[in-house]
Design an enzyme around this catalytic site. Structure first.
Site, PDB file in Angstrom:
ATOM      1  N   VAL A  86       0.861  -1.197   0.000  1.00  0.00           N
ATOM      2  CA  VAL A  86       0.000   0.000   0.000  1.00  0.00           C
ATOM      3  C   VAL A  86       0.894   1.242   0.000  1.00  0.00           C
ATOM      4  O   VAL A  86       2.100   1.158   0.245  1.00  0.00           O
ATOM      5  CB  VAL A  86      -0.950   0.023   1.229  1.00  0.00           C
ATOM      6  CG1 VAL A  86      -1.858  -1.185   1.216  1.00  0.00           C
ATOM      7  CG2 VAL A  86      -0.171   0.106   2.526  1.00  0.00           C
ATOM      8  N   THR A  90       3.880  10.870   2.762  1.00  0.00           N
ATOM      9  CA  THR A  90       4.350  11.737   3.838  1.00  0.00           C
ATOM     10  C   THR A  90       3.130  12.238   4.615  1.00  0.00           C
ATOM     11  O   THR A  90       2.109  12.591   4.019  1.00  0.00           O
ATOM     12  CB  THR A  90       5.120  12.932   3.232  1.00  0.00           C
ATOM     13  OG1 THR A  90       6.161  12.414   2.410  1.00  0.00           O
ATOM     14  CG2 THR A  90       5.717  13.813   4.313  1.00  0.00           C
ATOM     15  N   GLU A 157      11.189  -3.015  -2.413  1.00  0.00           N
ATOM     16  CA  GLU A 157      11.231  -3.092  -3.875  1.00  0.00           C
ATOM     17  C   GLU A 157      12.144  -2.001  -4.431  1.00  0.00           C
ATOM     18  O   GLU A 157      12.056  -0.861  -4.014  1.00  0.00           O
ATOM     19  CB  GLU A 157       9.808  -2.945  -4.426  1.00  0.00           C
ATOM     20  CG  GLU A 157       9.727  -3.112  -5.926  1.00  0.00           C
ATOM     21  CD  GLU A 157      10.457  -4.365  -6.399  1.00  0.00           C
ATOM     22  OE1 GLU A 157      10.075  -5.470  -5.985  1.00  0.00           O
ATOM     23  OE2 GLU A 157      11.422  -4.237  -7.173  1.00  0.00           O
ATOM     24  N   ALA A 218      18.123   4.097   2.492  1.00  0.00           N
ATOM     25  CA  ALA A 218      19.490   4.533   2.190  1.00  0.00           C
ATOM     26  C   ALA A 218      19.745   4.499   0.684  1.00  0.00           C
ATOM     27  O   ALA A 218      20.344   5.422   0.128  1.00  0.00           O
ATOM     28  CB  ALA A 218      20.491   3.649   2.923  1.00  0.00           C
ATOM     29  N   ALA A 219      19.261   3.453   0.006  1.00  0.00           N
ATOM     30  CA  ALA A 219      19.497   3.348  -1.448  1.00  0.00           C
ATOM     31  C   ALA A 219      18.862   4.534  -2.159  1.00  0.00           C
ATOM     32  O   ALA A 219      19.493   5.166  -3.023  1.00  0.00           O
ATOM     33  CB  ALA A 219      18.933   2.031  -1.982  1.00  0.00           C
ATOM     34  N   CYS A 272       8.846   8.750  -4.694  1.00  0.00           N
ATOM     35  CA  CYS A 272       9.603   8.192  -3.567  1.00  0.00           C
ATOM     36  C   CYS A 272      10.825   8.966  -3.081  1.00  0.00           C
ATOM     37  O   CYS A 272      11.050   9.009  -1.877  1.00  0.00           O
ATOM     38  CB  CYS A 272      10.001   6.764  -3.888  1.00  0.00           C
ATOM     39  SG  CYS A 272       8.548   5.705  -3.937  1.00  0.00           S
TER      40      CYS A 272
HETATM   41  P1  NAD Z   1       0.204   3.298  -5.291  1.00  0.00           P
HETATM   42  O1  NAD Z   1      -0.460   4.442  -4.672  1.00  0.00           O
HETATM   43  O2  NAD Z   1       0.335   3.220  -6.775  1.00  0.00           O
HETATM   44  O3  NAD Z   1      -0.572   1.954  -4.852  1.00  0.00           O
HETATM   45  C1  NAD Z   1      -0.998   1.703  -3.557  1.00  0.00           C
HETATM   46  C2  NAD Z   1      -2.373   1.030  -3.633  1.00  0.00           C
HETATM   47  O4  NAD Z   1      -2.723   0.574  -2.318  1.00  0.00           O
HETATM   48  C3  NAD Z   1      -3.513   1.963  -4.073  1.00  0.00           C
HETATM   49  O5  NAD Z   1      -4.124   1.422  -5.235  1.00  0.00           O
HETATM   50  C4  NAD Z   1      -4.470   1.989  -2.879  1.00  0.00           C
HETATM   51  O6  NAD Z   1      -5.834   2.010  -3.265  1.00  0.00           O
HETATM   52  C5  NAD Z   1      -4.140   0.673  -2.194  1.00  0.00           C
HETATM   53  N1  NAD Z   1      -4.518   0.630  -0.790  1.00  0.00           N
HETATM   54  C6  NAD Z   1      -4.298   1.553   0.180  1.00  0.00           C
HETATM   55  N2  NAD Z   1      -4.767   1.111   1.363  1.00  0.00           N
HETATM   56  C7  NAD Z   1      -5.296  -0.119   1.139  1.00  0.00           C
HETATM   57  C8  NAD Z   1      -5.915  -1.095   1.974  1.00  0.00           C
HETATM   58  N3  NAD Z   1      -6.053  -0.882   3.287  1.00  0.00           N
HETATM   59  N4  NAD Z   1      -6.356  -2.240   1.403  1.00  0.00           N
HETATM   60  C9  NAD Z   1      -6.224  -2.470   0.080  1.00  0.00           C
HETATM   61  N5  NAD Z   1      -5.620  -1.595  -0.758  1.00  0.00           N
HETATM   62  C10 NAD Z   1      -5.156  -0.434  -0.231  1.00  0.00           C
HETATM   63  O7  NAD Z   1       1.631   3.156  -4.621  1.00  0.00           O
HETATM   64  P2  NAD Z   1       2.973   2.503  -5.232  1.00  0.00           P
HETATM   65  O8  NAD Z   1       3.666   3.473  -6.106  1.00  0.00           O
HETATM   66  O9  NAD Z   1       2.661   1.145  -5.748  1.00  0.00           O
HETATM   67  O10 NAD Z   1       3.847   2.382  -3.921  1.00  0.00           O
HETATM   68  C11 NAD Z   1       3.545   1.446  -2.913  1.00  0.00           C
HETATM   69  C12 NAD Z   1       4.714   1.371  -1.962  1.00  0.00           C
HETATM   70  O11 NAD Z   1       5.881   0.912  -2.651  1.00  0.00           O
HETATM   71  C13 NAD Z   1       5.098   2.716  -1.336  1.00  0.00           C
HETATM   72  O12 NAD Z   1       5.503   2.486  -0.004  1.00  0.00           O
HETATM   73  C14 NAD Z   1       6.288   3.152  -2.161  1.00  0.00           C
HETATM   74  O13 NAD Z   1       7.169   3.960  -1.405  1.00  0.00           O
HETATM   75  C15 NAD Z   1       6.953   1.844  -2.498  1.00  0.00           C
HETATM   76  N6  NAD Z   1       7.737   1.845  -3.749  1.00  0.00           N
HETATM   77  C16 NAD Z   1       7.258   2.460  -4.864  1.00  0.00           C
HETATM   78  C17 NAD Z   1       7.982   2.398  -6.057  1.00  0.00           C
HETATM   79  C18 NAD Z   1       7.491   3.049  -7.318  1.00  0.00           C
HETATM   80  O14 NAD Z   1       8.231   3.075  -8.289  1.00  0.00           O
HETATM   81  N7  NAD Z   1       6.297   3.581  -7.369  1.00  0.00           N
HETATM   82  C19 NAD Z   1       9.184   1.670  -6.099  1.00  0.00           C
HETATM   83  C20 NAD Z   1       9.640   1.044  -4.933  1.00  0.00           C
HETATM   84  C21 NAD Z   1       8.899   1.133  -3.764  1.00  0.00           C
HETATM   85  C1  UGA Z   2      13.521   5.371  -7.934  1.00  0.00           C
HETATM   86  C2  UGA Z   2      14.703   4.413  -7.811  1.00  0.00           C
HETATM   87  O1  UGA Z   2      15.503   4.504  -8.999  1.00  0.00           O
HETATM   88  C3  UGA Z   2      14.208   2.969  -7.637  1.00  0.00           C
HETATM   89  O2  UGA Z   2      15.328   2.108  -7.424  1.00  0.00           O
HETATM   90  C4  UGA Z   2      13.279   2.917  -6.420  1.00  0.00           C
HETATM   91  O3  UGA Z   2      12.761   1.601  -6.265  1.00  0.00           O
HETATM   92  C5  UGA Z   2      12.144   3.893  -6.623  1.00  0.00           C
HETATM   93  O4  UGA Z   2      12.684   5.232  -6.805  1.00  0.00           O
HETATM   94  C6  UGA Z   2      11.225   3.977  -5.440  1.00  0.00           C
HETATM   95  O5  UGA Z   2      11.560   3.630  -4.336  1.00  0.00           O
HETATM   96  O6  UGA Z   2      10.121   4.457  -5.736  1.00  0.00           O
HETATM   97  P1  UGA Z   2      11.843   6.064  -9.872  1.00  0.00           P
HETATM   98  O7  UGA Z   2      11.532   7.189  -8.963  1.00  0.00           O
HETATM   99  O8  UGA Z   2      10.737   5.264 -10.433  1.00  0.00           O
HETATM  100  O9  UGA Z   2      12.811   5.032  -9.121  1.00  0.00           O
HETATM  101  O10 UGA Z   2      12.693   6.593 -11.126  1.00  0.00           O
HETATM  102  P2  UGA Z   2      14.227   7.090 -11.290  1.00  0.00           P
HETATM  103  O11 UGA Z   2      14.739   6.542 -12.547  1.00  0.00           O
HETATM  104  O12 UGA Z   2      15.033   6.833 -10.089  1.00  0.00           O
HETATM  105  O13 UGA Z   2      14.061   8.657 -11.484  1.00  0.00           O
HETATM  106  C7  UGA Z   2      13.689   9.499 -10.412  1.00  0.00           C
HETATM  107  C8  UGA Z   2      13.815  10.953 -10.827  1.00  0.00           C
HETATM  108  O14 UGA Z   2      15.190  11.329 -10.959  1.00  0.00           O
HETATM  109  C9  UGA Z   2      13.172  11.258 -12.184  1.00  0.00           C
HETATM  110  O15 UGA Z   2      12.530  12.505 -12.122  1.00  0.00           O
HETATM  111  C10 UGA Z   2      14.359  11.308 -13.123  1.00  0.00           C
HETATM  112  O16 UGA Z   2      14.120  12.082 -14.253  1.00  0.00           O
HETATM  113  C11 UGA Z   2      15.411  11.921 -12.214  1.00  0.00           C
HETATM  114  N1  UGA Z   2      16.795  11.628 -12.641  1.00  0.00           N
HETATM  115  C12 UGA Z   2      17.245  10.348 -12.668  1.00  0.00           C
HETATM  116  C13 UGA Z   2      17.650  12.679 -12.962  1.00  0.00           C
HETATM  117  O17 UGA Z   2      17.260  13.857 -12.913  1.00  0.00           O
HETATM  118  N2  UGA Z   2      18.941  12.389 -13.313  1.00  0.00           N
HETATM  119  C14 UGA Z   2      19.414  11.113 -13.364  1.00  0.00           C
HETATM  120  O18 UGA Z   2      20.606  10.937 -13.700  1.00  0.00           O
HETATM  121  C15 UGA Z   2      18.547  10.073 -13.030  1.00  0.00           C
END
Ligand code: NAD
Ligand code: UGA
EC number: 1.1.1.22
Length: 469
Positions: A86, A90, A157, A218-219, A272
């Protein structure tokens, strides 16, 4: 047959589970969500997110061993492994507002798991969460347990949007944190066996729970820090005549530094980086480490500086006012190959230009007009609270128009701002664009995608990030 249920059918839950289903035909995977419209989209031909390669994966397994459902409780009750994916936005109010992670959605998912479970479960943190969240979840589950045993794992992830399928097929690593007890080790092994269907064993790292939770924060902080570092240098390049692409290339050639993630830009966006760094800052403050908190906070400050520096450059170049001038914005998504606009720098840039009374015309190949208007009407931090969970406020922004073509956006404009690095923006007929613009015609390339010299030969005044004019 092992049964997996994933709570949260978003950018992470959907693609991650689709790939697990594809790679593990013997496992049944059900993705559940409280949003009926999102689930309906996952079950249709028009998936709710744009991600290259995703359609193909979903088509191959949907209806076989991959299912999308709103029947949250039934599927949670039946599962052996429950991923919780989910959103963890912030906090917008209360203690830690503007920094701490809002775990409301997580907590309600955990309480629901406790309510409906009648058999032992492995509960996997897939969402990005503060360090020690597993302890809180464990408390909720065990204090409400009806004789059920729970093992909590942290399996953050690392996929990036736009390359999610590729990242999931060949991850740099899969990280699994668990309790250092015999039951904890067994749970870690069970999850490891799932990934081992396609991920080489030496790429599956196992750690304690807190290391796994902290490694994710941290990543992201390290990745964002590289961008803020190169963006800070880009400002100095502009002041001195150095070229940031040449500097980044030379710096990245050092094998200790490496070439990736050194592209100067208008600023990083995405759901993120900012959220996770704020979260890290808050955890540092709570642990009495203000110096560490300030160190990481600076990464966000430089990102904000870069966005406002870009707006200032546009306004100052156009004779100190954009009032009443049409500005074309090419690209609204936070990066190419996604329709996601969460925390996109385009929002801040557009708001900055609107603040100076510009009229802006926006084109993005994947973002809808409705989404753009909602984003521009939203307050900071509202973006990660899903639309169906918050009051809608898509107040029309009058000076904004949205087009489905870059040429229409630029027609009659005084300036063009490129804010997303979509490949098609490299290939546009810039002579045609120039011919239809007001003169002098400006291009502000926030992603360094155009050939500035070619555009100058046409007659444009070109501003690129970190490059001599
Ligand atoms: P998102 O908003 O796209 O999806 C979250 C989903 O959870 C929504 O569809 C929402 O309706 C559902 N939800 C919320 N509460 C719920 C509940 N109680 N029961 C059932 N469904 C519920 O979010 P996302 O981008 O997939 O991110 C999810 C998590 O993964 C976040 O913590 C984010 O930081 C992390 N993350 C995101 C990315 C990315 O690239 N977007 C990459 C790595 C990690
Ligand atoms: C980022 C991380 O790359 C993933 O490893 C992580 O899982 C994810 O956040 C997360 O936790 O949500 P994402 O945000 O999907 O992934 O995309 P990125 O490719 O990291 O780009 C992030 C932002 O930085 C974008 O706006 C991109 O345009 C910008 N960026 C990226 C730059 O301005 N310069 C670069 O050299 C690289």
């Amino acid at each position: 047959m092992v049964k997996i249920c994933c709570i949260g059918a978003g950018y992470v839950g959907g693609p991650t589970m689709a790939v697990i289903a594809l790679k593990c035909p013997s496992i049944e995977v059900v993705v559940v969500d409280i949003s009926a419209s999102r689930i309906a989209a996952w079950n249709s031909d028009q998936l709710p997110i744009y991600e290259p390669g995703l359609d193909d994966v979903v088509k191959q397994c949907r209806g076989k061993n991959l299912f999308f459902s709103t029947n949250v409780e039934v599927h949670v009750a039946e599962a052996d492994i429950i991923f919780v994916s989910v959103n963890t936005p912030t906090k917008t109010r209360g203690l830690g507002a503007g920094k701490a992670a809002d775990l409301t959605y997580w907590e309600s998912a955990a309480r629901m798991i406790a309510d409906v479970s009648r058999s032992d479960k492995i509960v996997v943190e897939k969402s990005t969460v503060p360090v020690k969240t597993a302890e809180a979840i464990e408390k909720i589950l065990t204090h409400n347990s009806k004789g059920v045993n729970y093992q909590i794992l942290s399996n953050p992830e690392f996929l990036a949007e736009g390359t999610a399928i590729q990242d999931l097929f060949t991850p740099d690593r899969v990280l699994i944190g668990g309790r250092e007890t015999p039951e904890g080790s067994r749970a870690v092994q069970t999850l490891k066996d799932v990934y081992a269907h396609w991920v080489p064993e030496d790429r599956i790292l196992t750690t304690n729970l807190w290391s796994a939770e902290l490694s994710k924060l941290a990543a992201n902080a390290f990745l964002a820090q590289r961008i803020s570092s190169v963006n800070a240098i880009s400002a100095l390049c502009e002041a001195t005549g150095a070229n940031v692409s040449e500097v980044a290339f030379a710096v990245g050639k050092d094998s200790r530094i490496g070439p990736k993630f050194l592209n100067a830009s208008v600023g990083f966006g995405g759901s993120c980086f900012q959220k996770d760094i704020l979260n890290l800052v808050y955890i540092c403050e709570c642990n009495g480490l203000p110096e560490v908190a300030n160190y990481w906070r600076q990464v966000i400050k430089i990102n904000d500086y870069q966005k406002s520096r870009f707006v200032n450059r546009v306004v100052s170049s156009m004779f100190n006012t954009v009032s009443g001038k049409k500005i074309a914005v090419l690209g609204f998504a936070f990066k190419k190959d996604t329709g996601d606009t969460r925390e996109t720098p385009a929002i801040d840039v557009c708001k900055g230009l609107l603040g100076d009374k510009a009229s802006i015309s926006i084109y993005d190949p994947q973002v809808t007009e409705e989404q753009i208007r909602r984003d521009l009407a939203m307050n900071k931090f509202d973006w990660d609270h899903p639309a169906h969970l918050q009051p809608t406020s898509p107040a029309a922004v009058k000076q904004v128009s949205v087009t489905w073509d870059a040429y229409a956006a630029a027609k009659g404009a005084h300036g063009v701002c490129i804010l997303t690095e979509w490949d098609e923006f490299r290939e546009l007929d810039y002579q045609r664009i120039y011919d239809n613009m007001q003169k002098p015609a400006f291009v502000f390339d926030g992603r360094n995608v155009v050939d500035a010299e070619k555009l100058r030969a046409i007659g444009f005044i070109v501003y690129s990030i970190g490059k001599p004019l």
